[in-house]
Design an enzyme around this catalytic site. Sequence first.
Site, short mmCIF file in Angstrom:
data_model
loop_
_atom_site.label_atom_id
_atom_site.label_comp_id
_atom_site.label_asym_id
_atom_site.label_seq_id
_atom_site.Cartn_x
_atom_site.Cartn_y
_atom_site.Cartn_z
N ALA A 388 0.83 -1.20 0.00
CA ALA A 388 0.00 0.00 0.00
C ALA A 388 0.87 1.25 0.00
O ALA A 388 1.86 1.32 0.72
CB ALA A 388 -0.93 0.01 1.21
N CYS A 389 0.49 2.20 -0.83
CA CYS A 389 1.13 3.52 -0.82
C CYS A 389 0.03 4.56 -0.89
O CYS A 389 -1.15 4.23 -0.86
CB CYS A 389 2.13 3.68 -1.97
SG CYS A 389 1.41 3.67 -3.62
N ASP A 390 0.40 5.81 -0.98
CA ASP A 390 -0.57 6.88 -0.91
C ASP A 390 -1.61 6.80 -2.02
O ASP A 390 -2.80 6.91 -1.78
CB ASP A 390 0.15 8.23 -0.95
CG ASP A 390 -0.76 9.38 -0.60
OD1 ASP A 390 -1.49 9.26 0.40
OD2 ASP A 390 -0.76 10.39 -1.31
N SER A 396 3.95 1.29 -4.62
CA SER A 396 3.40 0.02 -4.14
C SER A 396 3.35 -1.01 -5.26
O SER A 396 3.59 -2.20 -5.04
CB SER A 396 2.00 0.23 -3.54
OG SER A 396 1.10 0.72 -4.51
N ILE A 421 -3.63 3.24 0.20
CA ILE A 421 -3.67 2.92 1.62
C ILE A 421 -5.07 3.09 2.21
O ILE A 421 -5.43 2.39 3.16
CB ILE A 421 -2.65 3.79 2.38
CG1 ILE A 421 -2.29 3.14 3.72
CG2 ILE A 421 -3.14 5.21 2.57
CD1 ILE A 421 -1.06 3.71 4.37
#
Length: 471
Positions: A388-390, A396, A421
Amino acid sequence: MTHTSENQAGFRVKIQRFGSYLSGMIMPNIGAFIAWGIITALFIPTGWLPNETFAKLVGPMITYLLPLLIGYTGGKMIYDVRGGVVGATATMGVIVGSDIPMFLGAMIMGPLGGYLIKKFDQQIQGKVKQGFEMLVNNFSAGIIGGLLTLAAFKGVGPVVSAISKTLAAGVEKIVDLHLLPLANIFIEPGKVLFLNNAINHGILSPLGIEQAAKTGKSILFLLEPNPGPGLGILLAYWLFGKGMAKQSAPGAIIIHFLGGIHEIYFPYVLMRPILILAAIAGGVSGVLTFTIFDAGLVAVPSPGSIFALLAMTPKGNYLGVLAGVLVATAVSFFVASIFLKSAKNNEEDITKATEKMQQLKGKKSDVVAVLKNEEKVIPAKVKKIVFACDAGMGSSAMGASILRNKMQKAGLNIEVTNTAINQLPEDADIVITHQNLTDRAKEKLPKAFHISVENFLNSPKYDELIEMLKK
């Protein structure tokens, strides 16, 4: 001191969450923005292939299509498709109630529509008689959507329009005074704190689109996506760095400059925070160069790849855009080289800087024993691993691809995927995030086993995880 650090970390998480929400309304619709940008660059009177008929698409797309998509996405983020429909309906009110592209209004009315229909459904849950569910569902959405549209048309639209015009006038004044380069004093540190998507898609893009609709281009599209500052820092690490940082820099350069995933260079700055000055110097000099050449883009380039920048560059602006990128690269490289060559501890590498970095970031270091995970143990049976990333599209995806290949070579049949995320699936057994985002991930999915990494491109945690899964 500990209390202050916890407050700082909590505040940062809240800012990241708000920024992620803003960018979450724009990012899924980037394809539509690019389509509008291509049509604009090609067919307007000053474009590459002027065409009066095709140019008629430009106005309706920016006036109706793009704000409606933002409104729908904002409502859907709150309450799935039902929220999206009400959000898009409410957005129509601010569109008609204003004479400028209503992106800011869409970012208000979309989530508001989704929120109100969600609250209504919660209030009537279990109170509707059998057989009337569809009637109540359809009419409640229609009535709430209609009322919000009227309110937006008469009240919200004019107010937001006035705010948008004030902001646009402020930006024009800053540009006229040649002060725009100073914006990078705030943009570059914000990027490293993982606010890059919020800054670009939540603030600069809506203002830039309004500017581009009037003039055919906007310099605001170049402020955050410019790959020059990050490229210069990575080049400096490649030539003057040590250990893992030096070894991983060439791969990071390709991913950053050609792939447009700027998050890849953030750890290199965070491990030596003084390098934020190199990023600022590169950003300021790059924007100054863009200003001198009167350069701009027709739409937001996403991701921030050099290819995306060139694709969104209008006729006659290529020299200015390339000059700005090159100057930013050269300046950030020069400043970063000075700091790297004069550093006392040249042996420090990117895998050993975690504890120091987190102290500087104002949060307790929990990465050293992340796989031990003092609060939890790794699940006995793992079916899904989620990166997960922004935004869920860049870093990600890169990390998921690397781990997926390692899993296949190890003979492990485990699903590895990536997401934003704020959209973590409930069935995720293991969640892998950059350590600056782990707090948010734990809040979103507290039952999962969480792993923090400092660098998605080259983390020893992947191999450690595979060994644990083999047992």
